[in-house]
Design a protein around this motif. Structure first.
Motif, PDB file in Angstrom:
ATOM      1  N   ALA A  65       0.816  -1.171  -0.042  1.00  0.00           N
ATOM      2  CA  ALA A  65      -0.092  -0.056  -0.053  1.00  0.00           C
ATOM      3  C   ALA A  65       0.849   1.355  -0.093  1.00  0.00           C
ATOM      4  O   ALA A  65       0.698   2.128  -0.676  1.00  0.00           O
ATOM      5  CB  ALA A  65      -1.028  -0.070   1.205  1.00  0.00           C
ATOM      6  N   GLU A  66       1.998   1.232   0.888  1.00  0.00           N
ATOM      7  CA  GLU A  66       2.778   2.290   1.040  1.00  0.00           C
ATOM      8  C   GLU A  66       3.415   2.666  -0.603  1.00  0.00           C
ATOM      9  O   GLU A  66       3.586   3.817  -0.994  1.00  0.00           O
ATOM     10  CB  GLU A  66       3.922   2.381   1.746  1.00  0.00           C
ATOM     11  CG  GLU A  66       3.627   2.437   3.336  1.00  0.00           C
ATOM     12  CD  GLU A  66       4.895   2.028   4.092  1.00  0.00           C
ATOM     13  OE1 GLU A  66       5.671   2.983   4.605  1.00  0.00           O
ATOM     14  OE2 GLU A  66       5.155   0.879   4.341  1.00  0.00           O
ATOM     15  N   THR A  67       3.715   1.504  -1.042  1.00  0.00           N
ATOM     16  CA  THR A  67       4.680   1.558  -2.386  1.00  0.00           C
ATOM     17  C   THR A  67       3.799   2.202  -3.532  1.00  0.00           C
ATOM     18  O   THR A  67       4.007   2.973  -4.189  1.00  0.00           O
ATOM     19  CB  THR A  67       5.457   0.230  -2.902  1.00  0.00           C
ATOM     20  OG1 THR A  67       5.934  -0.319  -1.622  1.00  0.00           O
ATOM     21  CG2 THR A  67       6.067   0.363  -3.825  1.00  0.00           C
ATOM     22  N   ALA A  68       2.569   1.521  -3.378  1.00  0.00           N
ATOM     23  CA  ALA A  68       1.646   1.843  -4.515  1.00  0.00           C
ATOM     24  C   ALA A  68       1.176   3.332  -4.350  1.00  0.00           C
ATOM     25  O   ALA A  68       0.562   3.928  -5.358  1.00  0.00           O
ATOM     26  CB  ALA A  68       0.279   1.045  -4.516  1.00  0.00           C
ATOM     27  N   ALA A  69       1.311   4.085  -3.200  1.00  0.00           N
ATOM     28  CA  ALA A  69       0.944   5.435  -2.852  1.00  0.00           C
ATOM     29  C   ALA A  69       1.865   6.379  -3.393  1.00  0.00           C
ATOM     30  O   ALA A  69       1.628   7.690  -3.357  1.00  0.00           O
ATOM     31  CB  ALA A  69       0.569   5.688  -1.590  1.00  0.00           C
ATOM     32  N   CYS A  70       2.958   5.994  -4.012  1.00  0.00           N
ATOM     33  CA  CYS A  70       4.151   7.035  -4.467  1.00  0.00           C
ATOM     34  C   CYS A  70       3.571   7.439  -5.642  1.00  0.00           C
ATOM     35  O   CYS A  70       2.758   6.812  -6.514  1.00  0.00           O
ATOM     36  CB  CYS A  70       5.265   6.397  -4.719  1.00  0.00           C
ATOM     37  SG  CYS A  70       5.847   5.494  -3.348  1.00  0.00           S
ATOM     38  N   PRO A  71       3.910   8.752  -6.332  1.00  0.00           N
ATOM     39  CA  PRO A  71       3.478   9.402  -7.480  1.00  0.00           C
ATOM     40  C   PRO A  71       3.795   8.797  -8.709  1.00  0.00           C
ATOM     41  O   PRO A  71       3.457   8.908  -9.853  1.00  0.00           O
ATOM     42  CB  PRO A  71       4.006  10.802  -7.169  1.00  0.00           C
ATOM     43  CG  PRO A  71       5.030  10.816  -6.323  1.00  0.00           C
ATOM     44  CD  PRO A  71       4.771   9.675  -5.401  1.00  0.00           C
ATOM     45  N   LEU A 115      -6.042  -0.941 -14.484  1.00  0.00           N
ATOM     46  CA  LEU A 115      -5.752  -0.041 -13.589  1.00  0.00           C
ATOM     47  C   LEU A 115      -6.851   1.170 -13.870  1.00  0.00           C
ATOM     48  O   LEU A 115      -7.312   1.109 -15.134  1.00  0.00           O
ATOM     49  CB  LEU A 115      -4.400   0.593 -13.749  1.00  0.00           C
ATOM     50  CG  LEU A 115      -3.067  -0.482 -13.481  1.00  0.00           C
ATOM     51  CD1 LEU A 115      -1.902  -0.066 -13.549  1.00  0.00           C
ATOM     52  CD2 LEU A 115      -3.500  -0.697 -11.898  1.00  0.00           C
ATOM     53  N   PRO A 116      -7.021   1.855 -12.727  1.00  0.00           N
ATOM     54  CA  PRO A 116      -8.304   2.889 -12.911  1.00  0.00           C
ATOM     55  C   PRO A 116      -7.849   3.752 -13.860  1.00  0.00           C
ATOM     56  O   PRO A 116      -6.883   4.072 -14.073  1.00  0.00           O
ATOM     57  CB  PRO A 116      -8.288   3.390 -11.665  1.00  0.00           C
ATOM     58  CG  PRO A 116      -7.570   2.621 -10.823  1.00  0.00           C
ATOM     59  CD  PRO A 116      -6.677   1.809 -11.447  1.00  0.00           C
ATOM     60  N   PRO A 117      -8.881   4.407 -14.670  1.00  0.00           N
ATOM     61  CA  PRO A 117      -8.788   5.351 -15.879  1.00  0.00           C
ATOM     62  C   PRO A 117      -8.204   6.699 -15.148  1.00  0.00           C
ATOM     63  O   PRO A 117      -7.590   7.420 -15.950  1.00  0.00           O
ATOM     64  CB  PRO A 117      -9.946   5.762 -16.338  1.00  0.00           C
ATOM     65  CG  PRO A 117     -10.925   5.196 -15.395  1.00  0.00           C
ATOM     66  CD  PRO A 117     -10.255   4.170 -14.582  1.00  0.00           C
ATOM     67  N   GLU A 118      -7.946   7.131 -13.862  1.00  0.00           N
ATOM     68  CA  GLU A 118      -7.317   8.228 -13.575  1.00  0.00           C
ATOM     69  C   GLU A 118      -5.899   7.965 -13.294  1.00  0.00           C
ATOM     70  O   GLU A 118      -5.049   9.056 -12.938  1.00  0.00           O
ATOM     71  CB  GLU A 118      -8.003   8.721 -12.345  1.00  0.00           C
ATOM     72  CG  GLU A 118      -9.555   9.040 -12.209  1.00  0.00           C
ATOM     73  CD  GLU A 118     -10.300   7.615 -12.002  1.00  0.00           C
ATOM     74  OE1 GLU A 118     -11.356   7.587 -12.512  1.00  0.00           O
ATOM     75  OE2 GLU A 118      -9.559   6.744 -11.451  1.00  0.00           O
ATOM     76  N   VAL A 119      -5.336   6.746 -13.518  1.00  0.00           N
ATOM     77  CA  VAL A 119      -4.138   6.380 -13.424  1.00  0.00           C
ATOM     78  C   VAL A 119      -3.447   6.686 -15.060  1.00  0.00           C
ATOM     79  O   VAL A 119      -3.889   6.190 -15.892  1.00  0.00           O
ATOM     80  CB  VAL A 119      -3.792   5.189 -12.962  1.00  0.00           C
ATOM     81  CG1 VAL A 119      -2.516   4.824 -12.891  1.00  0.00           C
ATOM     82  CG2 VAL A 119      -4.311   5.270 -11.559  1.00  0.00           C
ATOM     83  N   HIS A 166      -4.635  -6.205 -10.543  1.00  0.00           N
ATOM     84  CA  HIS A 166      -5.760  -6.292  -9.935  1.00  0.00           C
ATOM     85  C   HIS A 166      -5.486  -5.962  -8.502  1.00  0.00           C
ATOM     86  O   HIS A 166      -6.375  -5.191  -7.761  1.00  0.00           O
ATOM     87  CB  HIS A 166      -6.335  -7.801  -9.859  1.00  0.00           C
ATOM     88  CG  HIS A 166      -7.057  -8.149 -11.366  1.00  0.00           C
ATOM     89  ND1 HIS A 166      -8.077  -7.273 -11.551  1.00  0.00           N
ATOM     90  CD2 HIS A 166      -6.501  -8.705 -12.297  1.00  0.00           C
ATOM     91  CE1 HIS A 166      -8.582  -7.891 -12.810  1.00  0.00           C
ATOM     92  NE2 HIS A 166      -7.481  -8.736 -13.278  1.00  0.00           N
ATOM     93  N   THR A 167      -4.403  -6.287  -7.680  1.00  0.00           N
ATOM     94  CA  THR A 167      -4.223  -5.885  -6.416  1.00  0.00           C
ATOM     95  C   THR A 167      -3.789  -4.688  -6.192  1.00  0.00           C
ATOM     96  O   THR A 167      -4.385  -3.785  -5.077  1.00  0.00           O
ATOM     97  CB  THR A 167      -2.954  -6.632  -5.907  1.00  0.00           C
ATOM     98  OG1 THR A 167      -3.125  -8.321  -6.338  1.00  0.00           O
ATOM     99  CG2 THR A 167      -2.710  -6.573  -4.386  1.00  0.00           C
ATOM    100  N   LEU A 168      -3.207  -3.886  -7.197  1.00  0.00           N
ATOM    101  CA  LEU A 168      -2.747  -2.417  -7.133  1.00  0.00           C
ATOM    102  C   LEU A 168      -3.951  -1.360  -7.355  1.00  0.00           C
ATOM    103  O   LEU A 168      -4.179  -0.445  -7.004  1.00  0.00           O
ATOM    104  CB  LEU A 168      -1.749  -2.223  -8.298  1.00  0.00           C
ATOM    105  CG  LEU A 168      -0.267  -2.384  -8.064  1.00  0.00           C
ATOM    106  CD1 LEU A 168       0.593  -1.916  -9.276  1.00  0.00           C
ATOM    107  CD2 LEU A 168       0.032  -1.866  -6.607  1.00  0.00           C
ATOM    108  N   ALA A 169      -5.095  -1.960  -8.282  1.00  0.00           N
ATOM    109  CA  ALA A 169      -6.029  -1.233  -8.718  1.00  0.00           C
ATOM    110  C   ALA A 169      -6.695  -0.467  -7.497  1.00  0.00           C
ATOM    111  O   ALA A 169      -6.901   0.764  -7.872  1.00  0.00           O
ATOM    112  CB  ALA A 169      -7.138  -1.948  -9.511  1.00  0.00           C
TER     113      ALA A 169
END
Lengths: 261, 261
Positions: free
Chosen positions: B55-61, B107-111, B77-80
Motif C-alpha cells: 500500500a505504501e509503495t503503491a501510494a507513491c506518485p 488499472l483505474p482510468p485516472e492513473v 488487480h491487487t494494485l487497482a
C-alpha cells in the motif's frame, strides 16, 4: 627434426581476398612471386611483390596455396612435377582434413607439407594481426619451428599446434556455427532496426565480420568440414526446442525475483 | 498534454535483478520505497531506499512495476484499489503489448500509464548506463516529457518513443533471435575451445551477456512476444537451408579469387 631453410622467397598461388592479405603482410619481409590464373587489374603495391608463371612460383622454397578447398586437388596435380625436393608447401584453408589428404596423396614425398589455418580474415585484422591465432598441422617434414617463430615474434600471432582432425572438430563449432548464424541472421534481420540491445549489436558485428568472406570459405565450412553437419543439427534442434520449452539458463545469476505475485 | 509532477518519491514493486538495477541508479536521486513479496536478506545499501508495504509503495506518485510479464495481471488487480488518481505507473517488461493491455484494462482510468523497455540489463551496463537505449510507449496521460528529459540528461540514455506493437515487432528479431542463438550456442559449444575466431568470440560474448538474465525474461521474449514465433521459424528455416545450399553472402566484398583452377 628437419628444419626449413631460411626462406629466400615465397611463392603465393591464389590472389583472392586471403592471398592479398598474405601478400600485404609478407611482402615487406621477403620477395614474393604471385601466380593467379584469373586475370587481375591490380598492380603489385610493394616492390618486392611480382606476378610470375606457375612454374616460377612453384620453384620457390616456400609455396603458399591460397586457393579454395575445392581447387586443391587439381592444383596439386598440376604442381606435383613443378615443386622441388625440400620445398615447403602449405595451404591456408578453413578445413584441414581434406586438403591434408590431397597434399599427402598428390605431392611428391620429397616435399614438406604443413596445413595452416589463419583464424582471421581481412575484416578481423583491420587493426593488425597481433593477438590473432593461427592453427598449424605438421603433415610431412616435422614442425617448421623457424616459420612458427616468425609467426609468433614478427607477426605476434598465437600459434596453435594441432592435427587436421582435432582442428576440423573444433572449427565445426567455431566457424560452422558462426557462419550459419551470421548468414541466417543477415537474411532475416533488417539493418534498419532501431531498438537494439548491446548483445544484438555484438551479434550483428560478428555477422558482418564473416559475411564479406569469399563464397568458397562458406562452402568449405558448411560442406567440407565432416563434423559440421552434426554440430549444425544439434544447434538447430536445441534452438527449435527452446521456442517450445524455454529453459533456465545454464548460468543462473539472478537473485530471487518477484515471481511470487 | 498532461505533465507528470516533479516526482517526490518512487515506488518500486519487484526487487529482482532488474529492480535492483533500477534502485541502484535511482536511489541517489530520490527516495525509493520498495515492495517485493519474496523475502530478501539484502538490506538497502542507500539511505534513500527502504522497504515498505504494498500500500505504501503503491501510494507513491511514480510506481515502477519490475515484475515478470506473467505476474502483471494479478499484480494490477491487487494494485487497482491502492493507486491514487494522477499516479504514473510504468512497467519495464521485455514485451510491451501484453503488459500494456493488462495495465489499460485493469488499472483505474485516472492513473497515467507508460510502457517502458530499458534495452539493457545488469551485464550490458557494467560500464554504466550512458549510451544505452530505452523504449517508451505512452499509453495513457500523454508523453511524460519531464521523465524522458531525466532519462536523457541525467542517465544519458537514448530515448526511443514507440508503440507496443512496433516495439514487439522489432524486439521479436532483436531479443528473440539473440536469446535463441545465445541459449542454443551455450548448449552445443563447449567453453574449452582453443581455436576461436574473433567473430566467434563476439558471439560468445553476446551470449554470456544474456544467459545471466532471469528465466522470466527468456520466457517473456520467446513465448509472450506475439511475433517471436514467426521470426524464429524464419531464422531456423534459413539456417537449415544454408547447410544444404550455402549461398553467396549478401554483401559480396571479395575480389575475384582463384576459383578458376
Amino acid at each position: 627434426m628437419p628444419q626449413p631453410p631460411q626462406f629466400s622467397r615465397i611463392g603465393l598461388i591464389g590472389f583472392g581476398a586471403f592471398g592479398r592479405l598474405i601478400a600485404r603482410h609478407l611482402s615487406p619481409l621477403l620477395p614474393i612471386c604471385v601466380y593467379d590464373p584469373v586475370q587481375t587489374d591490380e598492380r603489385p603495391r610493394h616492390p618486392s611483390l611480382r606476378f610470375g608463371s606457375l612454374a616460377e612460383t612453384a620453384a620457390c622454397p616456400l609455396v603458399i596455396l591460397a586457393v579454395p578447398v575445392g581447387a586443391m586437388e587439381p592444383l596439386c596435380h598440376t604442381l606435383a612435377p613443378l615443386v622441388r625436393p625440400g620445398t615447403w608447401v602449405l595451404d591456408v584453408g578453413s578445413v584441414k582434413m581434406a586438403p591434408a589428404d590431397v597434399m599427402q596423396r598428390v605431392l611428391p614425398p620429397e616435399v614438406n607439407l604443413l596445413g595452416t589455418h589463419p583464424l582471421f580474415g581481412p575484416e578481423s585484422t583491420r587493426q593488425g594481426l597481433a593477438g590473432q591465432k593461427i592453427a598449424l598441422c605438421p603433415l610431412r617434414g616435422g614442425r617448421p619451428l623457424r616459420l612458427a617463430a616468425v609467426l609468433r615474434h614478427i607477426f605476434r600471432l598465437e600459434v596453435i599446434w594441432t592435427t587436421p582432425e582435432a582442428h576440423d572438430r573444433e572449427l565445426a563449432t567455431v566457424q560452422g556455427l558462426t557462419h550459419l548464424i551470421a548468414q541466417a541472421l543477415n537474411q532475416v534481420a533488417p539493418e534498419t532496426l532501431r531498438m537494439t540491445t548491446a548483445s544484438f549489436e555484438l551479434m550483428q558485428q560478428a555477422s558482418r565480420m564473416v559475411t564479406g568472406d569469399a563464397p568458397g570459405v562458406l562452402e568449405a565450412i558448411l560442406r567440407d568440414n565432416p563434423f559440421a553437419a552434426d554440430i549444425r543439427d544439434s544447434f538447430l534442434e536445441r534452438a527449435a526446442d527452446l521456442g517450445r520449452h524455454p529453459v533456465t539458463p545454464r548460468t543462473q545469476q539472478s537473485p530471487p525475483n518477484a515471481a511470487g505475485f
